[in-house]
Design a protein around this motif. Sequence first.
Motif, short mmCIF file in Angstrom:
data_model
loop_
_atom_site.label_atom_id
_atom_site.label_comp_id
_atom_site.label_asym_id
_atom_site.label_seq_id
_atom_site.Cartn_x
_atom_site.Cartn_y
_atom_site.Cartn_z
N ILE A 1 35.97 36.01 7.67
CA ILE A 1 37.17 35.65 7.41
C ILE A 1 38.20 36.32 8.58
O ILE A 1 37.84 37.31 9.02
N GLU A 2 39.03 35.52 9.02
CA GLU A 2 40.07 35.78 10.05
C GLU A 2 41.60 35.77 9.38
O GLU A 2 41.62 34.75 9.05
N ARG A 3 42.20 36.79 9.40
CA ARG A 3 43.73 36.74 9.16
C ARG A 3 44.51 36.84 10.21
O ARG A 3 44.47 37.97 10.80
N SER B 1 40.51 46.08 21.56
CA SER B 1 42.11 45.91 22.01
C SER B 1 42.21 44.64 22.99
O SER B 1 43.24 44.48 23.56
N SER B 2 41.25 43.95 23.10
CA SER B 2 41.25 42.77 24.22
C SER B 2 40.98 41.67 23.22
O SER B 2 40.83 41.52 22.03
N GLY B 3 41.33 40.38 24.00
CA GLY B 3 41.33 39.16 23.24
C GLY B 3 42.52 38.11 23.29
O GLY B 3 42.64 36.94 23.26
N GLY B 4 43.64 38.87 23.61
CA GLY B 4 44.82 38.26 23.93
C GLY B 4 45.29 37.12 22.87
O GLY B 4 45.27 35.80 23.62
N GLY B 5 45.60 37.34 21.80
CA GLY B 5 46.03 36.46 20.95
C GLY B 5 45.35 35.75 20.07
O GLY B 5 44.16 35.94 19.74
N PHE B 6 45.70 34.47 19.25
CA PHE B 6 44.73 33.88 18.28
C PHE B 6 45.04 32.46 18.86
O PHE B 6 44.93 31.63 17.55
N SER B 7 44.93 32.02 19.86
CA SER B 7 44.87 30.55 20.30
C SER B 7 43.77 29.94 20.16
O SER B 7 43.17 29.43 21.20
N GLU B 8 42.79 30.31 18.96
CA GLU B 8 41.64 29.51 19.06
C GLU B 8 41.74 28.01 19.00
O GLU B 8 42.56 27.44 18.56
N ARG B 9 40.69 27.48 19.95
CA ARG B 9 40.67 26.01 19.91
C ARG B 9 40.32 25.40 18.52
O ARG B 9 39.70 26.02 17.88
N LYS B 10 40.52 24.16 18.44
CA LYS B 10 40.23 23.66 16.78
C LYS B 10 38.87 23.58 16.81
O LYS B 10 38.33 23.37 15.90
N SER B 11 38.00 23.26 18.16
CA SER B 11 36.75 23.14 18.03
C SER B 11 36.05 24.50 17.53
O SER B 11 34.90 24.18 16.84
N ASP B 12 36.77 25.55 17.53
CA ASP B 12 36.01 26.76 17.17
C ASP B 12 35.98 26.81 15.65
O ASP B 12 35.23 27.62 14.92
N GLN B 13 36.61 25.89 14.93
CA GLN B 13 36.71 25.81 13.63
C GLN B 13 35.59 25.46 12.89
O GLN B 13 35.27 25.54 11.64
N ALA B 14 34.46 25.06 13.81
CA ALA B 14 33.15 24.71 13.40
C ALA B 14 32.39 25.71 12.84
O ALA B 14 31.46 25.68 11.89
N ALA B 15 32.59 27.00 13.41
CA ALA B 15 32.21 28.10 12.68
C ALA B 15 32.30 28.50 11.25
O ALA B 15 33.56 27.96 10.56
N ASN B 16 31.65 29.15 10.71
CA ASN B 16 31.68 29.33 9.29
C ASN B 16 32.80 30.64 8.96
O ASN B 16 32.01 31.38 8.04
N VAL B 17 33.83 30.49 9.40
CA VAL B 17 34.80 31.41 9.20
C VAL B 17 36.01 31.31 8.73
O VAL B 17 36.69 29.98 9.43
N LEU B 18 36.38 31.50 7.43
CA LEU B 18 37.69 31.13 7.06
C LEU B 18 38.78 31.84 7.84
O LEU B 18 38.70 32.94 8.15
N ARG B 19 40.08 30.91 8.04
CA ARG B 19 41.15 31.36 8.96
C ARG B 19 42.26 31.14 8.04
O ARG B 19 42.54 29.76 7.78
N TYR B 20 43.11 31.96 7.74
CA TYR B 20 44.40 31.69 7.28
C TYR B 20 45.44 32.92 7.69
O TYR B 20 45.13 33.95 7.84
N PRO B 21 46.65 32.42 7.74
CA PRO B 21 47.64 33.59 8.30
C PRO B 21 48.01 34.58 7.10
O PRO B 21 48.10 34.33 6.12
N ILE B 22 48.36 35.80 7.87
CA ILE B 22 49.21 36.93 7.21
C ILE B 22 50.55 36.82 7.81
O ILE B 22 50.68 36.94 9.13
N PRO B 23 51.56 36.77 7.03
CA PRO B 23 52.91 36.86 7.76
C PRO B 23 53.44 38.07 8.54
O PRO B 23 54.39 37.84 9.17
N ASN B 24 52.79 39.21 8.25
CA ASN B 24 52.88 40.45 8.97
C ASN B 24 51.55 41.27 9.21
O ASN B 24 50.97 40.95 8.58
#
Length: 532
Positions: free
Chosen positions: A241-243, A21-44
Amino acid sequence: MRKWVWPLAALALIVAGGCSSSGGGFSERKSDQAANVLRYPIPNNPTTMDPAMVQDGDTIDLLQQVYEGLVGWGTNNEPVPLVAEKWEVSPDGLTYTFTIRGNATFHNGKPVTADDVIFSLERVTNPKLASPVATAYLDDIQGVVEKFEGKAATVSGLKKVDDKTVSITLKRPTPYFLGKFTYLGNAIVPKDGTPADTTITETAQMIGTGPFKVTEVLPEQKVSLAANEAYWGGKPALDGIERLVIGDALTRLSKFKNGEVDMVNLERQDVDGLKNSEFKDQLVYLDRPAIWYVAMNQLQYEPFKKKEVRQAFAMSINRERIVNEILGGINQVANGIVPPGVPGHRENAKVLPFDPAKAKEMLAAAGYPDPSKMPALTLTFRDERPDIRRAAEAVATDIKTNLGVDVKLQAMEWGAYLDKLNKKEQVFYHMRWAADYLDPQNFLSHMLATNAPENKLGYSNPEFDRLTGIADREMDSAKRLPIYAQAEDIILDDAVWVPIYFQRDVELQSPRLSGLRESLFGHLPHTTTQLK
């Protein structure tokens, strides 16, 4: 493929069951995208983590990474083996015998057995679980309806042949059975560790056979998945994957531009501005077998019981203007109910024309020469989607301008909207139906026959029922499609729905993204997706 309802209480239970329940939001930095993790939004927030309860396309897209059925969709838009390695059909077309893959295992390492398959199908039809999709997608199987209605303890059409073989017997030959059977509500879950009578509400219970495992759920923030190294089809190319849960369309777009997500579905208002931008080569257009429409509930609004009133409303709405001017001409004006890509689609079905003068005449003939005397009416639509709001506003404006009927507008949170729809309490509403399987039955009989599982508006026409009943049982497509066409024309003349447009998605896809597997239904599970 459809809709969406995940109560906040259930979300709280899932978090309590093992998610951080920690982590506080989804404001990952652009540099974090180097990880082999697909990120895309879900609207709800996802509406559920239980495949037996899922109703909507956004949540299905998430859960299909985790859960699988015996069969699923392939890139050729045909059913393909998933947990089952093969199937055989009896000469009379009634019995399907599925052989389970020898290397199919659950996320907990246990092999999938026939007992798990039968448990899963008995579970989804369990009246105590009260799945909203059980009879919609399994009612062709012998004994399903009786089990769901509490008249039988088990489904008579299910049989364990041996530890790796299951037979399923239908009530009658059904040409679209395998297509229906791909629905994620029929996913296989383990007999040990899955509640039989209640909904999955803890991460420890989220055990599927799919290419990814759920590792974290942060309500209103994100759902994280990790690659399943023991997946029967081989370990996915992605590590995870991160939604990200992002309700605002502009925020979703901003996240893509900043390199914080790899893929995003666009609102029509944003497409023109991107065509001449640095992102123009990242635009991808995807036709979908889906229709957006406006529905009129005869159970909740007395005037809608009159065909002439419904026709008047339909003929007062300028669909061409909505699609080509307000929504930018990306979608195709719906000229019927059955979309392109679905067998039986016709370019020139008998949709009622836009004719304001005739619409006024029909409303007066129906007993409403003074439109101001009509009962108050509100058009409801899904919140947080600008395209949906614009279309709804245009519909209300057309009805006011061309008929003189005041229509209020009400945006609703998606879960609340669906809850009201399932209770048949939505009165006048803007909605989408996307194909679960490529057959006209999914848009006609399944949606609008008198006792259809998705008939939420009290429509009943004996001739429509007769025609669809014949077509549903006919195995020869050359014979059944013309019958469905006759049934579709009845629906269009009765103005049960006002078809607005057939869907075409527009996405931004990062150039670092490759290997996506596509079907008409959308992105298939990310087994081959890669990031550079």
